[in-house]
Design a protein around this motif. Structure first.
Motif, PDB file in Angstrom:
ATOM      1  N   ASP A  42       8.224  24.505 -51.533  1.00 62.16           N
ATOM      2  CA  ASP A  42       7.339  26.237 -51.822  1.00 62.16           C
ATOM      3  C   ASP A  42       6.646  25.777 -50.323  1.00 62.16           C
ATOM      4  N   MET A  43       6.182  27.489 -50.121  1.00 63.53           N
ATOM      5  CA  MET A  43       6.111  28.051 -48.433  1.00 63.53           C
ATOM      6  C   MET A  43       5.263  28.287 -48.972  1.00 63.53           C
ATOM      7  N   LEU A  44       3.557  28.567 -47.879  1.00 62.86           N
ATOM      8  CA  LEU A  44       2.669  28.783 -47.510  1.00 62.86           C
ATOM      9  C   LEU A  44       3.112  29.523 -45.781  1.00 62.86           C
ATOM     10  N   VAL A  45       2.138  30.950 -45.930  1.00 66.44           N
ATOM     11  CA  VAL A  45       2.391  31.336 -44.879  1.00 66.44           C
ATOM     12  C   VAL A  45       0.618  31.912 -44.493  1.00 66.44           C
ATOM     13  N   GLN A  46       0.026  31.683 -43.577  1.00 69.47           N
ATOM     14  CA  GLN A  46      -1.224  32.116 -42.940  1.00 69.47           C
ATOM     15  C   GLN A  46      -1.177  33.651 -43.645  1.00 69.47           C
ATOM     16  N   GLY A  47      -1.709  34.178 -43.902  1.00 63.07           N
ATOM     17  CA  GLY A  47      -2.465  35.716 -44.111  1.00 63.07           C
ATOM     18  C   GLY A  47      -1.786  36.267 -45.575  1.00 63.07           C
ATOM     19  N   ARG A  48      -0.477  35.032 -46.569  1.00 55.12           N
ATOM     20  CA  ARG A  48       0.057  35.406 -47.740  1.00 55.12           C
ATOM     21  C   ARG A  48      -0.789  34.684 -48.524  1.00 55.12           C
ATOM     22  N   HIS A  49      -0.480  33.478 -48.019  1.00 54.13           N
ATOM     23  CA  HIS A  49      -1.348  32.457 -49.312  1.00 54.13           C
ATOM     24  C   HIS A  49      -1.994  31.510 -48.725  1.00 54.13           C
ATOM     25  N   THR A  82       9.164  16.049 -47.771  1.00 53.12           N
ATOM     26  CA  THR A  82       8.815  16.433 -46.763  1.00 53.12           C
ATOM     27  C   THR A  82       8.040  17.487 -46.636  1.00 53.12           C
ATOM     28  N   LEU A  83       7.592  17.735 -44.918  1.00 60.61           N
ATOM     29  CA  LEU A  83       6.699  18.841 -44.085  1.00 60.61           C
ATOM     30  C   LEU A  83       7.515  19.488 -43.650  1.00 60.61           C
ATOM     31  N   ALA A  84       7.551  20.025 -43.509  1.00 61.04           N
ATOM     32  CA  ALA A  84       8.058  21.541 -42.707  1.00 61.04           C
ATOM     33  C   ALA A  84       7.290  22.331 -42.156  1.00 61.04           C
ATOM     34  N   LEU A  85       6.809  22.012 -40.399  1.00 60.92           N
ATOM     35  CA  LEU A  85       5.226  22.954 -40.374  1.00 60.92           C
ATOM     36  C   LEU A  85       5.387  23.490 -38.579  1.00 60.92           C
ATOM     37  N   ALA A  86       5.308  25.360 -38.967  1.00 62.80           N
ATOM     38  CA  ALA A  86       5.212  26.043 -37.823  1.00 62.80           C
ATOM     39  C   ALA A  86       3.286  25.814 -37.086  1.00 62.80           C
ATOM     40  N   LEU A  87       3.022  25.799 -36.039  1.00 63.46           N
ATOM     41  CA  LEU A  87       2.012  25.911 -35.708  1.00 63.46           C
ATOM     42  C   LEU A  87       2.065  26.473 -34.651  1.00 63.46           C
ATOM     43  N   PRO A  88       0.757  27.132 -34.977  1.00 59.62           N
ATOM     44  CA  PRO A  88       0.658  28.499 -33.097  1.00 59.62           C
ATOM     45  C   PRO A  88       0.122  27.272 -32.004  1.00 59.62           C
ATOM     46  N   VAL A 114       8.364  11.660 -45.541  1.00 57.39           N
ATOM     47  CA  VAL A 114       9.843  11.112 -46.063  1.00 57.39           C
ATOM     48  C   VAL A 114      10.511  11.732 -44.171  1.00 57.39           C
ATOM     49  N   GLY A 115       9.916  12.843 -44.331  1.00 58.68           N
ATOM     50  CA  GLY A 115      10.538  13.444 -42.836  1.00 58.68           C
ATOM     51  C   GLY A 115      10.670  15.006 -42.927  1.00 58.68           C
ATOM     52  N   GLY A 116      10.584  15.974 -42.379  1.00 60.69           N
ATOM     53  CA  GLY A 116      10.765  16.929 -42.064  1.00 60.69           C
ATOM     54  C   GLY A 116      11.296  17.488 -41.029  1.00 60.69           C
ATOM     55  N   ASP A 117      10.857  18.747 -40.126  1.00 61.89           N
ATOM     56  CA  ASP A 117      10.424  19.001 -38.643  1.00 61.89           C
ATOM     57  C   ASP A 117       9.457  20.062 -38.401  1.00 61.89           C
ATOM     58  N   THR A 118       8.693  20.395 -36.960  1.00 61.48           N
ATOM     59  CA  THR A 118       7.763  20.225 -36.305  1.00 61.48           C
ATOM     60  C   THR A 118       7.933  22.366 -35.609  1.00 61.48           C
ATOM     61  N   THR A 119       7.259  22.745 -35.393  1.00 63.68           N
ATOM     62  CA  THR A 119       7.800  23.978 -34.695  1.00 63.68           C
ATOM     63  C   THR A 119       6.756  24.799 -34.228  1.00 63.68           C
ATOM     64  N   GLN A 120       6.561  25.377 -32.475  1.00 63.49           N
ATOM     65  CA  GLN A 120       5.330  26.078 -32.246  1.00 63.49           C
ATOM     66  C   GLN A 120       5.847  28.346 -32.983  1.00 63.49           C
ATOM     67  N   GLY A 121       4.623  28.560 -33.800  1.00 64.16           N
ATOM     68  CA  GLY A 121       4.681  28.914 -34.414  1.00 64.16           C
ATOM     69  C   GLY A 121       4.025  29.797 -35.346  1.00 64.16           C
ATOM     70  N   PRO A 122       3.496  31.242 -35.913  1.00 62.74           N
ATOM     71  CA  PRO A 122       2.555  31.478 -36.358  1.00 62.74           C
ATOM     72  C   PRO A 122       2.971  30.270 -37.641  1.00 62.74           C
ATOM     73  N   LEU A 123       1.428  29.721 -38.188  1.00 60.80           N
ATOM     74  CA  LEU A 123       0.832  29.007 -39.129  1.00 60.80           C
ATOM     75  C   LEU A 123       1.739  29.545 -40.192  1.00 60.80           C
ATOM     76  N   ASN A 124       2.875  28.568 -40.659  1.00 60.18           N
ATOM     77  CA  ASN A 124       3.730  27.945 -41.560  1.00 60.18           C
ATOM     78  C   ASN A 124       3.917  26.692 -42.167  1.00 60.18           C
ATOM     79  N   ILE A 125       3.880  26.275 -43.520  1.00 60.94           N
ATOM     80  CA  ILE A 125       3.763  25.261 -44.420  1.00 60.94           C
ATOM     81  C   ILE A 125       4.881  25.010 -45.433  1.00 60.94           C
TER      82      ILE A 125
END
Length: 322
Positions: A42-49, A82-88, A114-125
């Motif tokens: 599942d994906m959660l996007v700021q302003g949408r979720h 796993t957690l993929a996280l985009a942070l401003p 147990v894993g995932g990814d991080t990157t810079q961008g609009p807040l997205n989980i």
């Protein structure tokens, strides 16, 4: 604070059940003998979720809760995620609160990060969760049978009621808004109930886009139809039982309970002969279960009012691209 400092500080933990976890290129998952792996994303996007001012601790909770709810709908036991996280930007205070909410719920369900990814961008989980279920015992959407009862766990509609108030579409008394907002921002995944329903429920899903829209998925997958009684669904809005909300219009209750979304309760079917077993499962799991209708041979979904009158279909489910 750099990317790898952020991961190590807030999200890296020793692996308990899995030989490889955060810090390696892959996590290794091995379900027990006789078990199947259940996987959902599942994906959660700021302003949408979620709204920009949400408490990051609650957001961490919800990000995992919506995934655990998918496991619950299949009757699966959580294993890892796993957690993929985009942070401003790398905000340490925000990450601290977010990780605390996320990992507290993970610990409560013995579900390892147990894993995932991080990157810079609009807040997205984006979370991918892994669970296990005895082979052949997963509860699917395709098993509903003519004559089955239709059930819903917990309460429905409070999240929509809160969202509409936060978007200034209507006003709510402060105590009612606080109660309803808790359902919007910190839903309870019905993991224990999902497992208790294995061998009892014939089909199930979690209610994320509105009861009627989601129930259609069961009907299509199972090749059946259904009738719903609003006398039962109107009892599902917890806020309507608050003394300050006793005069709430039935039209608002119907809009929230039938098409609200963001509830993350279970909607499931079971034979009439299993009513006592369903109610017992609810008691054991300390979760209310409400019978709201029946599965029928006639295709389509029909909604009936308090006097037995058929109501028009004016409650579409949520669709991101509609």
């Amino acid at each position: 604070m750099g990317e790898f400092d952020l991961i190590q500080r807030f999200f890296q933990r020793p692996a308990e059940r899995n030989p490889l976890g955060v810090g390696d290129d892959c996590a290794l998952l091995a379900p027990r003998p006789g078990m199947q792996l259940a996987v959902s994303s599942d994906m959660l996007v700021q302003g949408r979720h979620f709204l920009p001012d949400v408490d990051p601790r609650l957001l961490g909770h919800k990000a995992l809760a919506v995934n655990l709810s998918d496991l619950a709908a299949c009757g699966a036991q959580p294993l890892a995620f796993t957690l993929a996280l985009a942070l401003p930007h790398g905000d340490a205070d925000w990450c601290q609160s977010f990780s605390q909410g996320l990992l507290a719920l993970a610990d409560a369900h013995h579900c390892e990060l147990v894993g995932g990814d991080t990157t810079q961008g609009p807040l997205n989980i984006c979370i991918t969760v892994f669970g296990e279920v005895p082979a052949g015992q997963a509860i699917l959407r395709s098993g509903a049978q003519v004559g089955d009862d239709i059930w819903v766990s917990g309460s429905l509609g409070d999240a929509r009621l809160a969202l509409d108030a936060l978007l200034r579409q209507h006003m709510l008394p402060a105590p009612v808004l606080a109660q309803a907002r808790q359902r919007l921002e910190a839903p309870t995944p019905r993991v224990a109930l999902g497992q208790a329903l294995r061998g009892i429920a014939t089909s199930a899903l979690d209610v994320s886009d509105g009861l009627l829209g989601d129930l259609q998925h069961i009907l299509h997958a199972s090749g059946v139809g259904a009738s719903i009684d609003v006398r039962a669904t109107r009892q599902l809005l917890a806020a309507s039982r608050h003394p300050l909300m006793r005069a709430v219009a039935s039209s608002r209750i119907d809009a929230c309970t039938l098409a609200g979304g963001d509830d993350y309760e279970l909607c499931f079917t079971a034979p009439g002969a299993q009513r006592a077993a369903v109610e017992a499962a609810g008691r054991v799991c300390a979760t209310a279960v409400t019978r709201i209708g029946n599965i029928e041979a006639l295709p389509g979904l029909r909604v009936f009012g308090p006097q037995g009158e058929r109501l028009p279909q004016r409650w579409p489910g949520f669709d991101h691209f509609a």
